[in-house]
Design a protein around this motif. Structure first.
Motif, short mmCIF file in Angstrom:
data_model
loop_
_atom_site.label_atom_id
_atom_site.label_comp_id
_atom_site.label_asym_id
_atom_site.label_seq_id
_atom_site.Cartn_x
_atom_site.Cartn_y
_atom_site.Cartn_z
N LYS A 90 0.83 -1.22 0.00
CA LYS A 90 0.00 0.00 0.00
C LYS A 90 0.86 1.26 0.00
CE LYS A 90 -4.36 -1.54 1.55
NZ LYS A 90 -5.64 -0.95 1.44
N LEU A 91 1.93 1.24 0.81
CA LEU A 91 2.80 2.41 0.86
C LEU A 91 3.47 2.65 -0.49
CD1 LEU A 91 4.47 1.93 4.37
CD2 LEU A 91 2.68 3.58 3.74
N TRP A 92 3.93 1.60 -1.15
CA TRP A 92 4.56 1.73 -2.47
C TRP A 92 3.57 2.33 -3.46
CZ3 TRP A 92 6.70 -3.92 -2.32
CH2 TRP A 92 7.85 -3.95 -1.53
N ARG A 93 2.32 1.87 -3.38
CA ARG A 93 1.31 2.37 -4.30
C ARG A 93 0.97 3.84 -4.02
NH1 ARG A 93 -2.13 -1.94 -4.20
NH2 ARG A 93 -3.11 -1.16 -2.35
N GLU A 98 10.44 4.59 -4.39
CA GLU A 98 11.66 5.37 -4.18
C GLU A 98 11.64 6.16 -2.86
OE1 GLU A 98 8.64 7.73 -6.24
OE2 GLU A 98 9.53 5.81 -6.78
N LYS A 99 10.46 6.43 -2.32
CA LYS A 99 10.36 7.20 -1.07
C LYS A 99 10.30 6.30 0.17
CE LYS A 99 7.65 10.76 -0.96
NZ LYS A 99 6.46 11.61 -1.07
N ILE A 100 10.23 4.99 -0.02
CA ILE A 100 10.08 4.06 1.10
C ILE A 100 11.40 3.34 1.35
CG2 ILE A 100 8.75 2.11 2.02
CD1 ILE A 100 6.98 4.54 1.30
N ILE A 109 10.77 3.86 6.80
CA ILE A 109 10.95 5.31 6.75
C ILE A 109 10.37 5.81 5.43
CG2 ILE A 109 12.61 7.22 6.75
CD1 ILE A 109 14.56 5.29 8.22
N ILE A 110 9.53 6.83 5.53
CA ILE A 110 8.91 7.43 4.35
C ILE A 110 9.41 8.87 4.25
CG2 ILE A 110 6.74 7.98 3.19
CD1 ILE A 110 5.45 5.88 5.12
N GLU A 111 10.10 9.17 3.16
CA GLU A 111 10.64 10.52 2.95
C GLU A 111 9.53 11.43 2.45
OE1 GLU A 111 14.32 11.37 1.65
OE2 GLU A 111 15.19 9.40 2.00
N ASP A 112 9.34 12.53 3.14
CA ASP A 112 8.38 13.55 2.75
C ASP A 112 7.04 12.97 2.31
OD1 ASP A 112 7.49 16.15 2.26
OD2 ASP A 112 8.11 16.06 0.16
N PRO A 113 6.31 12.33 3.25
CA PRO A 113 5.02 11.73 2.87
C PRO A 113 4.03 12.78 2.36
CG PRO A 113 5.34 11.66 5.26
CD PRO A 113 6.59 12.22 4.67
N THR A 114 3.35 12.44 1.27
CA THR A 114 2.38 13.37 0.67
C THR A 114 0.94 12.97 0.97
OG1 THR A 114 2.45 12.09 -1.38
CG2 THR A 114 3.92 14.00 -1.23
N VAL A 115 0.76 11.74 1.44
CA VAL A 115 -0.58 11.22 1.72
C VAL A 115 -0.73 11.07 3.23
CG1 VAL A 115 -2.12 9.24 1.38
CG2 VAL A 115 -0.63 9.98 -0.47
#
Length: 183
Positions: A90-93, A98-100, A109-115
């Motif tokens: 779900k996080l990848w989607r 690239e952010k995970i 770790i999630i870089e700069d989460p947008t959701v």
């Protein structure tokens, strides 16, 4: 389970097929009631399945502790890794691979989460159960009966199947069977 068919031997054969499929997919306890109407002379096959309610959905907070750092990265400390593959998917989607990052099996770790991830549903057992029941139904439906009307609702899956044009009387029969199984 009730199989309605003009041919007693045909009804017994379908009962056996149903029992084998339910056993194979480990759905025995999940199916509360099952009704079939089959008439190869018309040809029509109606199946109605009432299934039990599954466990509650699993949310992000049920399996991880979210914490933001000074740089705006979201750190998820995994407390229950049972549904970790579903969470990663779900996080990848949502955020992109690239952010995970996953430095350990207990940290994401999630870089700069947008959701907004708070309240994210990771796993829905009810949907998983429903998919398994549809799988069972498609194994039970006679081969070649690919004209299908799905009249499912809530925890009842009902399908009218034929290899010809669907007749209104068959659909009415399916609705009647659905009302009977509901009560």
């Amino acid at each position: 389970m009730k199989v309605e068919c003009y041919d007693r031997e045909g009804a017994e054969a379908y009962e056996l097929v149903v029992k084998q499929v339910l056993q194979e997919l480990q759905l025995g306890r999940a199916v509360e009631d099952l009704r079939i109407f089959a008439d190869p002379r018309e040809p029509v096959f109606i199946i109605v399945v009432k299934f039990a309610r599954a466990a509650s959905p699993i949310y992000l907070e049920d399996m991880a502790i979210p914490e933001y750092d000074e740089e705006g990265k979201l750190h998820l400390r995994i407390t229950d890794e049972t549904y970790l593959p579903q969470l990663l998917e779900k996080l990848w989607r949502l955020e992109g691979r690239e952010k995970i990052q996953q430095p350990t099996r207990f940290e994401i770790i999630i870089e700069d989460p947008t959701v907004k991830l708070e309240g994210l549903m990771v796993h829905d057992p009810q949907e998983t159960l429903k998919k398994k029941i549809y799988d069972a139904i498609f194994r039970i439906i006679p081969e070649g009966f690919r004209v299908i009307r799905d009249i499912s609702e809530d925890n009842i899956i009902a399908m009218v199947c034929t290899d010809e044009i669907l007749q209104e009387e068959w659909i009415k029969k399916a609705y009647k069977m659905t009302r009977e199984i509901r009560s």
